[in-house]
Design a protein around this motif. Structure first.
Motif, PDB file in Angstrom:
ATOM      1  N   THR A  96       0.957  -1.181   0.198  1.00  0.00           N
ATOM      2  CA  THR A  96       0.031  -0.270  -0.160  1.00  0.00           C
ATOM      3  C   THR A  96       0.816   1.372   0.034  1.00  0.00           C
ATOM      4  O   THR A  96       0.247   2.205   0.340  1.00  0.00           O
ATOM      5  CB  THR A  96      -1.128   0.098   1.221  1.00  0.00           C
ATOM      6  OG1 THR A  96      -0.109  -0.145   2.341  1.00  0.00           O
ATOM      7  CG2 THR A  96      -1.814  -1.219   1.278  1.00  0.00           C
ATOM      8  N   PRO A 101      -1.554   8.538  -2.255  1.00  0.00           N
ATOM      9  CA  PRO A 101      -3.012   8.687  -2.744  1.00  0.00           C
ATOM     10  C   PRO A 101      -3.651   9.921  -2.356  1.00  0.00           C
ATOM     11  O   PRO A 101      -3.163  10.310  -1.210  1.00  0.00           O
ATOM     12  CB  PRO A 101      -3.583   7.505  -2.105  1.00  0.00           C
ATOM     13  CG  PRO A 101      -2.865   7.006  -1.056  1.00  0.00           C
ATOM     14  CD  PRO A 101      -1.267   7.373  -1.412  1.00  0.00           C
ATOM     15  N   ASP A 108     -11.616   6.157  -3.511  1.00  0.00           N
ATOM     16  CA  ASP A 108     -10.210   6.396  -3.195  1.00  0.00           C
ATOM     17  C   ASP A 108      -9.936   5.884  -1.918  1.00  0.00           C
ATOM     18  O   ASP A 108      -8.764   5.479  -1.437  1.00  0.00           O
ATOM     19  CB  ASP A 108      -9.789   7.989  -3.336  1.00  0.00           C
ATOM     20  CG  ASP A 108      -9.901   8.505  -4.639  1.00  0.00           C
ATOM     21  OD1 ASP A 108      -9.763   7.660  -5.556  1.00  0.00           O
ATOM     22  OD2 ASP A 108      -9.994   9.849  -4.832  1.00  0.00           O
ATOM     23  N   ASN A 111     -10.259   2.205  -1.816  1.00  0.00           N
ATOM     24  CA  ASN A 111      -9.013   1.354  -2.449  1.00  0.00           C
ATOM     25  C   ASN A 111      -7.779   1.475  -1.474  1.00  0.00           C
ATOM     26  O   ASN A 111      -7.059   0.285  -1.384  1.00  0.00           O
ATOM     27  CB  ASN A 111      -8.450   2.251  -3.819  1.00  0.00           C
ATOM     28  CG  ASN A 111      -9.650   2.256  -4.985  1.00  0.00           C
ATOM     29  OD1 ASN A 111     -10.325   1.095  -4.999  1.00  0.00           O
ATOM     30  ND2 ASN A 111      -9.602   3.269  -6.012  1.00  0.00           N
ATOM     31  N   VAL A 112      -7.529   2.660  -0.591  1.00  0.00           N
ATOM     32  CA  VAL A 112      -6.677   2.405   0.400  1.00  0.00           C
ATOM     33  C   VAL A 112      -7.083   1.325   1.629  1.00  0.00           C
ATOM     34  O   VAL A 112      -6.052   0.694   1.977  1.00  0.00           O
ATOM     35  CB  VAL A 112      -6.296   3.758   1.049  1.00  0.00           C
ATOM     36  CG1 VAL A 112      -5.369   3.814   2.133  1.00  0.00           C
ATOM     37  CG2 VAL A 112      -5.783   4.638  -0.210  1.00  0.00           C
ATOM     38  N   LEU A 128      -7.745   7.411   8.390  1.00  0.00           N
ATOM     39  CA  LEU A 128      -6.968   7.871   7.291  1.00  0.00           C
ATOM     40  C   LEU A 128      -7.080   9.161   7.371  1.00  0.00           C
ATOM     41  O   LEU A 128      -7.613  10.276   7.284  1.00  0.00           O
ATOM     42  CB  LEU A 128      -7.541   7.383   6.026  1.00  0.00           C
ATOM     43  CG  LEU A 128      -7.839   5.974   5.601  1.00  0.00           C
ATOM     44  CD1 LEU A 128      -8.435   5.593   4.237  1.00  0.00           C
ATOM     45  CD2 LEU A 128      -6.441   5.051   5.741  1.00  0.00           C
ATOM     46  N   LEU A 136      -2.883  11.428   1.416  1.00  0.00           N
ATOM     47  CA  LEU A 136      -2.872  10.439   2.705  1.00  0.00           C
ATOM     48  C   LEU A 136      -1.413  10.711   3.284  1.00  0.00           C
ATOM     49  O   LEU A 136      -0.189  10.436   2.722  1.00  0.00           O
ATOM     50  CB  LEU A 136      -3.084   9.014   2.243  1.00  0.00           C
ATOM     51  CG  LEU A 136      -3.039   7.909   2.987  1.00  0.00           C
ATOM     52  CD1 LEU A 136      -4.157   8.321   4.419  1.00  0.00           C
ATOM     53  CD2 LEU A 136      -2.995   6.577   2.733  1.00  0.00           C
ATOM     54  N   ARG A 139      -1.879   6.144   8.298  1.00  0.00           N
ATOM     55  CA  ARG A 139      -3.087   5.168   8.692  1.00  0.00           C
ATOM     56  C   ARG A 139      -3.130   4.675   9.850  1.00  0.00           C
ATOM     57  O   ARG A 139      -2.015   4.517  10.516  1.00  0.00           O
ATOM     58  CB  ARG A 139      -3.136   4.099   7.734  1.00  0.00           C
ATOM     59  CG  ARG A 139      -2.885   4.410   6.297  1.00  0.00           C
ATOM     60  CD  ARG A 139      -2.399   2.892   5.157  1.00  0.00           C
ATOM     61  NE  ARG A 139      -2.171   3.364   3.861  1.00  0.00           N
ATOM     62  CZ  ARG A 139      -1.128   3.668   3.423  1.00  0.00           C
ATOM     63  NH1 ARG A 139      -0.276   4.178   4.363  1.00  0.00           N
ATOM     64  NH2 ARG A 139      -0.982   3.953   2.188  1.00  0.00           N
TER      65      ARG A 139
END
Length: 222
Positions: A96, A101, A108, A111-112, A128, A136, A139
């Motif tokens: 990742t 991103p 979006d 997807n992360v 996030l 980003l 996390r």
């Protein structure tokens, strides 16, 4: 009778095979044996690795094991359990990383987040954290609950965003039931987060509910 790895011919030892041939030449059991380093009474590391994979049904299922669950297994313990779990999570994180991103749409966010929930069997809450351009930055998992419920700790979420110098954020949690449809509680949580973010000058982006590869948004209540 178990044969210790040290007594195997050099060409059959996992560490030497990896160094000579590369990691792709090793089986799942051999790679896992390298993480375990040593076995237990009556079992070599290779045999212990094979038992683990057999009991869980494969790598994907083993990757979803909880640390305390692994630590209780004979021959594993806390140190080996932590090593195995850490290795799986490093692999997930490596897939990742790369281009930073931008979280411009719910897709979006999904997807992360979807890869980070692979194999999860209990609800978990992910934050996030983004900059002012919605790129980003970080996390962070901030809560974990029972099989069908996770509390939404609003204060902890906001503190986590601020601690990482975030300016905007999205939250994601999973439904192990397999149905990503947001519940009324999910939507109420979105309302609280939207309101709380505004009071501290943060931008609330979205709340996504994940179930396997499927996902749905949980909009604030009107």
């Amino acid at each position: 009778m178990s044969v210790p790895i040290a007594d195997l011919p050099v060409a059959q030892r996992p560490r030497e095979r990896l160094l000579m041939l590369g990691p792709h030449a090793l089986s799942d059991g051999e790679l896992l044996a390298l993480l375990l380093c040593q076995g237990t009474r009556g079992l070599s590391a290779l045999e212990l690795a094979a038992q683990l994979l057999g009991e869980y049904g494969g790598l994907a299922e083993l990757a979803a094991a909880r640390p305390e669950e692994l630590a209780r297994r004979a021959g594993i313990g806390p140190a080996k359990a932590a090593t195995v779990i850490a290795a799986f999570h490093l692999g997930t994180r490596s897939r990742t990383t790369g281009t930073v991103p931008r979280l411009s749409t719910p897709a979006d966010v999904a997807n992360v987040a979807v890869p980070l929930f692979a194999g999860a069997r209990v609800e978990r809450l992910l934050v996030l954290i983004c900059d002012t351009q919605h790129r980003l930055r970080h996390r962070a998992f901030v809560a974990e609950g029972a099989i069908d419920h996770v509390a939404v700790p609003v204060r902890e979420i906001l503190n986590t965003v601020l601690r990482h110098d975030g300016r905007a954020f999205a939250v994601v949690h999973n439904h192990p039931s397999g149905d990503p449809t947001p519940s009324p509680d999910d939507r109420r949580a979105s309302t609280l987060l939207h309101q709380a973010a505004a009071t501290v000058g943060l931008r609330y982006l979205d709340h996504i509910v994940i179930a396997g590869e499927s996902w749905a948004t949980a909009p604030p209540l009107d």
